[in-house]
Design a protein around this motif. Structure first.
Motif, PDB file in Angstrom:
ATOM      1  N   UNK A   1       0.805  -1.212   0.000  1.00  0.00           N
ATOM      2  CA  UNK A   1       0.000   0.000   0.000  1.00  0.00           C
ATOM      3  C   UNK A   1       0.845   1.273   0.000  1.00  0.00           C
TER       4      UNK A   1
ATOM      5  N   UNK B   1     -13.863  -8.010  -6.038  1.00  0.00           N
ATOM      6  CA  UNK B   1     -14.590  -8.309  -4.807  1.00  0.00           C
ATOM      7  C   UNK B   1     -16.003  -8.730  -5.197  1.00  0.00           C
TER       8      UNK B   1
ATOM      9  N   UNK C   1      -6.865 -16.373  -2.486  1.00  0.00           N
ATOM     10  CA  UNK C   1      -5.765 -15.583  -1.972  1.00  0.00           C
ATOM     11  C   UNK C   1      -5.647 -14.249  -2.709  1.00  0.00           C
ATOM     12  N   UNK C   2      -5.955 -14.281  -4.007  1.00  0.00           N
ATOM     13  CA  UNK C   2      -5.818 -13.049  -4.795  1.00  0.00           C
ATOM     14  C   UNK C   2      -6.735 -11.954  -4.277  1.00  0.00           C
ATOM     15  N   UNK C   3      -7.865 -12.362  -3.704  1.00  0.00           N
ATOM     16  CA  UNK C   3      -8.799 -11.389  -3.180  1.00  0.00           C
ATOM     17  C   UNK C   3      -8.142 -10.591  -2.058  1.00  0.00           C
TER      18      UNK C   3
ATOM     19  N   UNK D   1      -4.901 -10.321  -1.671  1.00  0.00           N
ATOM     20  CA  UNK D   1      -3.784  -9.548  -2.222  1.00  0.00           C
ATOM     21  C   UNK D   1      -4.277  -8.309  -2.954  1.00  0.00           C
ATOM     22  N   UNK D   2      -5.434  -8.451  -3.614  1.00  0.00           N
ATOM     23  CA  UNK D   2      -6.011  -7.283  -4.285  1.00  0.00           C
ATOM     24  C   UNK D   2      -6.298  -6.195  -3.249  1.00  0.00           C
ATOM     25  N   UNK D   3      -6.790  -6.611  -2.091  1.00  0.00           N
ATOM     26  CA  UNK D   3      -7.079  -5.639  -1.037  1.00  0.00           C
ATOM     27  C   UNK D   3      -5.793  -4.995  -0.528  1.00  0.00           C
ATOM     28  N   UNK D   4      -4.744  -5.792  -0.367  1.00  0.00           N
ATOM     29  CA  UNK D   4      -3.458  -5.202   0.067  1.00  0.00           C
ATOM     30  C   UNK D   4      -3.019  -4.149  -0.947  1.00  0.00           C
ATOM     31  N   UNK D   5      -3.127  -4.520  -2.261  1.00  0.00           N
ATOM     32  CA  UNK D   5      -2.684  -3.597  -3.309  1.00  0.00           C
ATOM     33  C   UNK D   5      -3.540  -2.334  -3.288  1.00  0.00           C
ATOM     34  N   UNK D   6      -4.805  -2.499  -2.945  1.00  0.00           N
ATOM     35  CA  UNK D   6      -5.711  -1.354  -2.887  1.00  0.00           C
ATOM     36  C   UNK D   6      -5.461  -0.485  -1.661  1.00  0.00           C
ATOM     37  N   UNK D   7      -4.518  -0.912  -0.835  1.00  0.00           N
ATOM     38  CA  UNK D   7      -4.168  -0.086   0.317  1.00  0.00           C
ATOM     39  C   UNK D   7      -4.962  -0.395   1.566  1.00  0.00           C
ATOM     40  N   UNK D   8      -5.594  -1.566   1.607  1.00  0.00           N
ATOM     41  CA  UNK D   8      -6.388  -1.919   2.777  1.00  0.00           C
ATOM     42  C   UNK D   8      -5.488  -2.333   3.943  1.00  0.00           C
TER      43      UNK D   8
ATOM     44  N   UNK E   1     -13.990  -6.853   3.091  1.00  0.00           N
ATOM     45  CA  UNK E   1     -13.893  -7.930   2.106  1.00  0.00           C
ATOM     46  C   UNK E   1     -14.295  -9.287   2.685  1.00  0.00           C
TER      47      UNK E   1
ATOM     48  N   UNK F   1     -18.255 -11.486   2.661  1.00  0.00           N
ATOM     49  CA  UNK F   1     -18.259 -12.721   1.891  1.00  0.00           C
ATOM     50  C   UNK F   1     -18.584 -13.925   2.754  1.00  0.00           C
TER      51      UNK F   1
ATOM     52  N   UNK G   1     -16.161 -15.851  -7.307  1.00  0.00           N
ATOM     53  CA  UNK G   1     -16.343 -14.485  -7.803  1.00  0.00           C
ATOM     54  C   UNK G   1     -17.263 -14.368  -8.986  1.00  0.00           C
TER      55      UNK G   1
END
Lengths: 371, 275
Positions: free
Chosen positions: A74, A88, B163-165, B167-174, B183, B187, B275
């Motif tokens: 991040x 998501x 797992x990508x879900x 990681x996507x959140x990490x990349x999004x700055x979560x 997230x 779910x 998904x």
């Protein structure tokens, strides 16, 4: 926008497997770089190290001149598009795209503006209220792209983003990615095992195998000037043909002596081999399009056509030499000899390659030649 | 073919009768006047329908008090079990730390202790904490069996999310909390509903702890209160009131299950998140 620089990155996983070894490269600001290689070559690991999802065992990562080796994802200001989209599932398209901005506390109006902008660029304005499960593969891929675009990141990372799409969609999205890059001019790192994607999208290709970089070059240079046997065999479809033989001196001339034939090396190849001072065993590499067929009488190298594949605009001819080496040639349909025909074979000598069979090194490697 | 259908129908009726029969009997009995209740002849349906037992049950307001107690205790149990259980499951499922496996197995082991084995120890513990005869004390003791179950079911949910879900959140700055809240938790909704309901039902019906850890009617929950129903004389068991009270306390459960039945099925067939 930023330059991406990796310095001597090595990643050894917990169980001791080596992910990547001694990776060093610089991707200039605004460049679309493709990391290409067979599965398990470490290309995804390299990408994940740039993303911050993986920490290198040794070495440093720089983005825009800042050392980010140990920063979490991040704090790197990079966006990533995943192979399986990783949208998501419970959020609408709009929320999927807005999520990263909300996490960064961007004001609501700004988020709205950016999401609409990205949706317009990608042509998904009508889908904003849908859930990912209501979208086709291509649409999901667009949303995944949109999620990256709205962030205005310094670097875009793509992990085989087209591999889940059908062939037709892949071609379309490929063109779209190229257009997108022209439009955004952002530094991009794109991982794929598909050389067509690499050749068409990349301004710079980093070819990897078994955790190591094999060659870094522009697409055409990679094709015409492979640094070693692996690169030569990996790039091009059908791949380059290889013939065993040796480099020898005959009557004061450097020649390649194959099975029952002798090739006089043209001057520039001769010089290149000579400067390396390598004689003896060698592998001759010839691309399918650099092989042509002549009458078998008087030809040095004679082969029998085994079968051919007609592709419409061209024909791939599979043949076998008298010594039993098989090769494939590319020809125009009207010039294709029939199956079973005995043909003489000639090579375009200015375009052949000679490799050291031990190290794999291309003895005729000469990067400036085709640029 | 015909015979199979017949066999199935008979089996279904048998199972339904076995499961629903006692409840049906309770419902019908609750509407019978006392003299019919003690009539040795068999009547399935009341000859005269009466609401007298319901009136008796609610007279004086003590039973209402018990119902409120049950709501508070079951509600508290559900909220705490979900809050703590989902956080624990999230951490166990998505992060590696030393002792993770031991912890997971330990949680499963916890569910195997019979209630009676921990009863006296728990009594002493609650007494020391001054939580005897309080709602909080009951909630705490109920977490002993609802929490491991909640963790275990939600663990399966969080584990199966790709797992990508994450990681996507990490990349999004979560942050880890964002990942959990925005997230993972949404779910795992079917799992939350299922575990929440089952925890709630378990707490609502629980008898042994409630009997042991409550002293008077201010905290007493419904199952215990029903057991304490007294008749006109010490020699009379007030069947009518017991039946009426049983019907009343079952209604909220039936309502909840009916409301969430789709989610419960989804929840029990966990892991099907795609998904």
């Amino acid at each position: 926008m930023a330059e991406v620089r990796l310095e001597q990155i090595t990643k050894i996983f917990d169980r001791g497997n080596v992910g990547v070894e001694d990776i060093t490269f610089t991707i200039p600001d605004g460049t679309f770089a493709v990391i290409l290689g067979p599965s398990g070559c470490g290309k995804t690991t390299t990408l994940r190290i740039i993303a911050g999802l993986e920490t290198p065992t040794t070495g440093e990562v720089f983005i825009g001149g800042d050392r980010v080796t140990h920063l979490p994802p991040k704090d790197r200001d990079v966006a990533m598009v995943f192979q399986n989209y990783a949208l998501y599932p419970h959020m609408s398209v709009y929320d999927n795209m807005a999520f990263g901005l909300r996490m960064r506390k961007i004001p609501r109006e700004e988020i709205h503006r950016r999401v609409l902008d990205a949706a317009r660029i990608l042509g998904i304005e009508e889908l904003l209220q849908r859930k990912p499960r209501e979208l086709s593969g291509g649409q999901r891929q667009r949303v995944a792209l949109g999620r990256a675009i709205v962030r205005h990141p310094r670097v875009f990372l793509f992990d085989e983003p087209l591999s889940n799409l059908d062939a037709k969609m892949r071609v379309r999205m490929r063109a779209e990615l190229a257009r997108l890059h022209r439009q955004l001019q952002a530094t991009s790192v794109y991982v794929t095992h598909d050389q067509v994607e690499a050749m068409t999208l990349g301004q710079m290709i980093i070819l990897m195998n078994q955790g190591r970089i094999q060659q870094i070059a522009a697409p055409l240079e990679l094709y015409h000037q492979p640094r070693n046997l692996f690169v030569a065999g990996f790039i091009g479809s059908p791949p380059m043909n290889f013939f065993q033989g040796e480099i020898a001196e005959e009557k004061g001339h450097l020649v390649f002596r194959g099975g029952g034939y002798i090739l006089q090396l043209p001057k520039e190849k001769r010089n290149l081999v000579q400067t390396r001072g390598r004689m003896g065993d060698a592998v001759l590499g010839v691309r399918p399009e650099d092989i042509s067929f002549v009458s078998p009488e008087g030809a040095d190298l004679v082969a029998v056509v085994e079968f051919h594949e007609t592709l419409g605009n061209e024909v791939l001819i599979y043949a076998r030499t008298e010594r039993g080496e098989t090769f494939v040639a590319r020809a125009r349909p009207e010039q294709s000899p029939p199956d079973g025909a005995q043909v003489g074979v000639t090579f375009t000598l200015s375009r052949i390659h000679l490799f050291d069979p031990g190290t794999g090194e291309n003895l005729t490697y000469h990067p400036q030649e085709n640029i | 073919m015909r015979r199979r259908v017949l066999l199935h129908t008979v089996l279904h009726i048998l199972v339904a009768a076995w499961a629903l029969g006692p409840f049906l009997w309770a419902v019908l009995s609750s509407f019978k006047p006392s003299r019919e209740l003690f009539d040795p002849r068999f009547h399935l349906f009341p000859e005269t329908w009466t609401l007298i037992h319901y009136r008796t049950v609610f007279a004086g307001g003590t039973f209402l008090r018990n119902m409120i107690n049950s709501f508070v205790v079951a509600g508290g149990t559900v909220i705490l079990a979900l809050a703590m259980g989902s956080l624990a499951a999230f951490v166990i499922a998505r992060f590696t730390f030393p002792g993770r496996r031991t912890l997971t197995l330990g949680i499963l082991t916890l569910t195997m202790f019979p209630q009676i084995a921990i009863l006296s120890g728990l009594f002493l513990l609650l007494r020391e904490l001054h939580l005897l005869n309080t709602h909080a004390g009951l909630v705490l003791s109920y977490l002993l069996f609802t929490l491991p179950f909640t963790v275990w079911v939600l663990l399966q949910y969080f584990r199966h999310l790709p797992r990508e879900l994450e990681e996507a959140a990490w990349m999004d700055g979560a942050s880890p909390w964002d990942l959990f809240w925005y997230v993972m938790l949404p779910l795992a909704r079917p799992g939350l509903i299922t575990t929440g309901l089952l925890s709630g039902i378990a707490a609502w019906n629980e008898f042994l702890f409630a009997l042991t850890f409550t002293m008077d009617n201010r905290v007493r929950t419904v199952p215990v209160a029903i057991a304490f129903f007294g008749g006109a004389s010490p020699y009379e068991i007030p069947w009518g009131s017991i039946m009426a009270a049983s019907v009343v306390v079952t209604l909220p459960l039936i309502l909840l299950v009916a409301l969430f039945q789709r989610n419960i099925v989804e929840g029990l067939t966990a892991g099907a998140v795609r998904g």
